[in-house]
Design a protein around this motif. Structure first.
Motif, mmCIF file in Angstrom:
data_model
loop_
_atom_site.group_PDB
_atom_site.id
_atom_site.type_symbol
_atom_site.label_atom_id
_atom_site.label_comp_id
_atom_site.label_asym_id
_atom_site.label_seq_id
_atom_site.Cartn_x
_atom_site.Cartn_y
_atom_site.Cartn_z
ATOM 1 N N LEU A 57 -5.332 -1.183 2.335
ATOM 2 C CA LEU A 57 -4.994 -1.090 3.939
ATOM 3 C C LEU A 57 -6.001 -1.785 4.795
ATOM 4 C CD1 LEU A 57 -3.055 0.259 5.876
ATOM 5 C CD2 LEU A 57 -4.656 2.252 6.251
ATOM 6 N N LYS A 58 -7.290 -1.738 4.596
ATOM 7 C CA LYS A 58 -8.358 -2.548 5.171
ATOM 8 C C LYS A 58 -8.107 -4.051 5.031
ATOM 9 C CE LYS A 58 -12.094 -2.891 7.400
ATOM 10 N NZ LYS A 58 -12.637 -2.640 8.766
ATOM 11 N N ILE A 93 3.475 1.001 5.058
ATOM 12 C CA ILE A 93 2.064 0.528 4.627
ATOM 13 C C ILE A 93 1.652 0.769 3.557
ATOM 14 C CG2 ILE A 93 1.251 1.146 7.320
ATOM 15 C CD1 ILE A 93 -0.037 3.643 6.108
ATOM 16 N N PRO A 94 0.701 -0.181 2.707
ATOM 17 C CA PRO A 94 0.275 0.340 1.460
ATOM 18 C C PRO A 94 -0.468 1.553 1.294
ATOM 19 C CG PRO A 94 -1.138 -1.424 2.510
ATOM 20 C CD PRO A 94 -0.151 -0.924 3.462
ATOM 21 N N LYS A 95 -0.451 1.979 0.027
ATOM 22 C CA LYS A 95 -0.825 3.275 -0.391
ATOM 23 C C LYS A 95 -2.265 3.567 0.006
ATOM 24 C CE LYS A 95 -0.286 6.201 -4.537
ATOM 25 N NZ LYS A 95 0.095 6.221 -5.949
ATOM 26 N N VAL A 96 -2.482 4.760 0.812
ATOM 27 C CA VAL A 96 -3.707 5.044 1.176
ATOM 28 C C VAL A 96 -4.500 6.234 0.358
ATOM 29 C CG1 VAL A 96 -3.927 3.863 3.368
ATOM 30 C CG2 VAL A 96 -3.052 6.331 3.143
ATOM 31 N N SER A 132 -12.761 -5.941 11.976
ATOM 32 C CA SER A 132 -11.737 -6.067 10.993
ATOM 33 C C SER A 132 -11.303 -7.524 11.081
ATOM 34 C CB SER A 132 -10.594 -5.192 11.284
ATOM 35 O OG SER A 132 -10.746 -3.854 10.824
ATOM 36 N N LEU A 160 -5.454 -5.381 4.578
ATOM 37 C CA LEU A 160 -4.324 -5.742 5.391
ATOM 38 C C LEU A 160 -4.423 -5.824 6.852
ATOM 39 C CD1 LEU A 160 -1.003 -5.591 6.241
ATOM 40 C CD2 LEU A 160 -1.194 -3.363 5.978
ATOM 41 N N TYR A 161 -5.204 -4.983 7.410
ATOM 42 C CA TYR A 161 -5.950 -5.287 8.980
ATOM 43 C C TYR A 161 -6.535 -6.573 8.954
ATOM 44 C CZ TYR A 161 -5.214 0.104 9.178
ATOM 45 O OH TYR A 161 -4.835 1.302 9.445
ATOM 46 N N PHE A 188 -2.061 -8.494 0.036
ATOM 47 C CA PHE A 188 -3.263 -7.585 0.488
ATOM 48 C C PHE A 188 -3.346 -6.561 -0.525
ATOM 49 C CE2 PHE A 188 0.381 -6.709 2.901
ATOM 50 C CZ PHE A 188 0.890 -5.740 2.554
#
Lengths: 95, 489
Positions: free
Chosen positions: B339-340, A90-93, A16, B342-343, B336
């Motif tokens: 989520l990925k 956290i952003p929406k997943v 990452s 963001l990481y 971002f």
């Protein structure tokens, strides 16, 4: 072993991490140097030797699975960049 | 009397005899920090005001006859990867620039229980990855003996602060030499305890199977005193061992008659600076004069140790640093779309180049196709290294080597060549791989007046043997009486 540009980008993605264009050449060069150096381990005679995963003899350490309440949620959440109603945001997943 | 020149055991004596108050001690250190911090740059966080308040409290309690710890009112500096409740713990990284730990590390609980006063958090290479403190996100710490030179690393802030008299003693951490090498560069004493002797709970993990917290002090007696405080079993660290309380000052007998010292020839070969070698040879002669039995030995596997260390340490680091994802704490990227991203953005912005390099290296050696050739092989070589040390300790009590192949190098000299920087750990990493205790004490200076360090390695949990060997040498050579930092360029 030779590390290719594609391999470096693949590994960076697994970890990452984004690499800037100017970082890629630099990393490729010095990671290659380090890997060439690290290859020396393959000269060591290790036939039949076990792997060592920790510095002390491996034995399981057991304890009772008891719940301990950590009440200071405020000090835990103070480090979060985004939070809402005592929760990390956290952003929406899920669409 | 310059209070900041005194050792902790001298301070303790003066407090006991009512010659000094805690307030006077903390004030003296605050003044010293004010005078020297601009040029040394040892601190990430300075807690001068808070420390002074605590000192006054201790003095009042003492005057009222309340029960206090043995070292109550004496200040300490703490490496910034050891969690301190309510005080920033940054690991000298942008990633943790604003991180305030919600709990104390076990060693800090022990320090606080003694009423020892935390004077500040000390600079380091980011996440303890480096040997010069140049990899700090915030600042480059300078060597008090020569301000153009590095203090070593990764506990460079701790070693420089002790050498400069800005703290009387400090805590560092050592994964591959990070206590011993900076202690060597700054002319102070650094002890890396046996793996498992000191709890790692609350030490921000770099390589969990190698990391240990330990003391950086002005002399060997103080090292034993600080070790007394921080050791002990901790149920919060499954690798912590149950040993019972030992008073490590009891072993300091100033006598090495009959002590068997092995000197591995591999540590004196190519790459070791001539003046370092000469200074160590003099030290060896001194030990012989003092009645020790010194013999040359071979530790052939030493040639594999550095590569083994970097494979294992980076593999563990890539896993340990996976937790920094910008969600619950640590740096979070501003822009971002998922989520990925963001990481990835948070990690790429938050980590410095050396940390990213090691994460990539660690991920590589753990990845499919390379695991056997690098990681598994390194773990087998680790077994080999341990076996060779076990064999050596059947015959010898202590193994003596240089701490570092060179004295402190110029700032910037190795910062663009990571492999060259790694090579400065060549004498220290074996100790972590085998989980042994090692101490670095100053044994002389080179022609430019830069300190040279000697490393004494002991068998597992034989801290007492190396502490006594170090103490005996120290009493004879009296490095502190003859050498002081010059604070010059």
């Amino acid at each position: 072993m030779k590390m290719t540009r594609e391999e470096l980008l693949y590994i960076a993605n697994l970890a990452s991490l984004n690499l800037e264009e100017n970082e890629i050449d630099n990393y490729l060069e010095n990671l290659q140097d380090i890997l060439n150096f690290a290859d020396i381990v393959n000269n060591a005679k290790t036939d039949g030797l076990d792997v060592t995963v920790g510095a002390n003899e491996g034995k399981n350490v057991f304890r009772k699975d008891e719940v301990e309440i950590f009440e200071d949620t405020k000090s835990l959440l103070q480090n979060a960049e985004e939070k809402e109603q005592n929760m990390f945001k956290i952003p929406k997943v899920i669409n | 009397m310059d209070i900041t020149n005194l050792t902790v055991h001298e301070l303790q004596e003066k407090i006991k005899n009512k010659e000094l108050t805690s307030r006077e001690i903390v004030e003296a250190y605050n003044n010293k920090i004010e005078q020297k911090e601009t040029e040394i740059q040892a601190f990430v966080t300075i807690l001068g005001k808070e420390a002074l308040e605590k000192a006054k409290e201790v003095d009042t309690k003492r005057a009222n006859g309340e029960e206090l710890g043995e070292f109550a009112g004496i200040p300490i500096g703490v490496k910034d990867n050891i969690c301190t409740k309510g005080i920033k713990t940054t690991c000298s990284s942008k990633m943790l620039e604003n991180f305030v730990s919600p709990y104390d590390a076990t060693v800090m609980k022990k320090i606080n229980a003694e009423h020892i006063i935390t004077l500040g958090k000390l600079n380091m290479d980011e996440f303890a990855m480096g040997g010069s403190t140049e990899h700090s996100y915030f600042k480059t710490t300078k060597n008090p003996y020569n301000l153009n030179k590095v203090p070593g690393g990764s506990s460079g802030g701790s070693a420089a602060a002790v050498a400069a008299g800005m703290v009387p003693w400090a805590l560092g951490s050592d994964t591959g030499g990070s206590i011993r090498q900076p202690a060597s560069f700054c002319g102070v004493v650094g002890l890396k305890p046996t793996y498992g002797l000191v709890s790692r709970y609350g030490l921000v993990a770099f390589a969990s199977s190698l990391d240990q917290i330990g003391p950086i002090t002005k002399d060997v007696y103080d090292s034993a005193l600080l070790l007394n405080i921080i050791t002990g079993h901790d149920k919060k660290d499954t690798t912590s061992v149950e040993k019972g309380q030992i008073d490590y000052t009891k072993c300091l007998k100033n006598d090495v008659k009959g002590l068997k010292i092995g000197v591995p020839k591999e540590f004196f070969g190519e790459g070791i600076n001539k003046e370092v070698k000469e200074s160590l040879e003099k030290a060896i002669e001194k030990y012989k004069e003092l009645g020790a039995i010194v013999e040359e030995i071979s530790l052939d596997v030493a040639k594999y140790s550095l590569a083994t260390y970097y494979i294992i340490a980076c593999a563990e680091a890539s896993s340990n640093l996976g937790r920094f994802d910008g969600i619950r704490y640590g740096h979070r990227a501003k822009e971002f779309s998922n989520l990925k991203e963001l990481y990835k953005k948070s990690r790429s912005e938050g980590f410095g180049s050396e940390v990213k390099r090691r994460i990539i290296l660690g991920t590589y050696v753990l990845s499919s196709g390379y695991y056997d050739a690098y990681y598994k092989k390194a773990q087998q070589v680790r077994t080999l290294v341990m076996q060779e040390f076990e064999k050596a300790f059947e015959k010898y009590d202590v193994i003596l080597t240089p701490t570092s192949p060179t004295v402190a190098f110029d700032i910037g000299a190795k910062s663009n060549n990571p492999l060259e920087m790694y090579l400065s750990d060549i004498c220290t990493v074996s100790v972590n791989i085998a989980g042994l205790p090692g101490i670095s004490i100053p044994c002389g200076v080179d022609s430019q007046g830069m300190p040279i360090g000697m490393q004494l390695i002991g068998n597992k949990f034989c801290e007492e043997t190396i502490l006594n060997a170090a103490y005996t040498f120290e009493q004879e050579v009296k490095f502190r009486d003859n050498h002081k930092p010059k604070f010059k360029k």
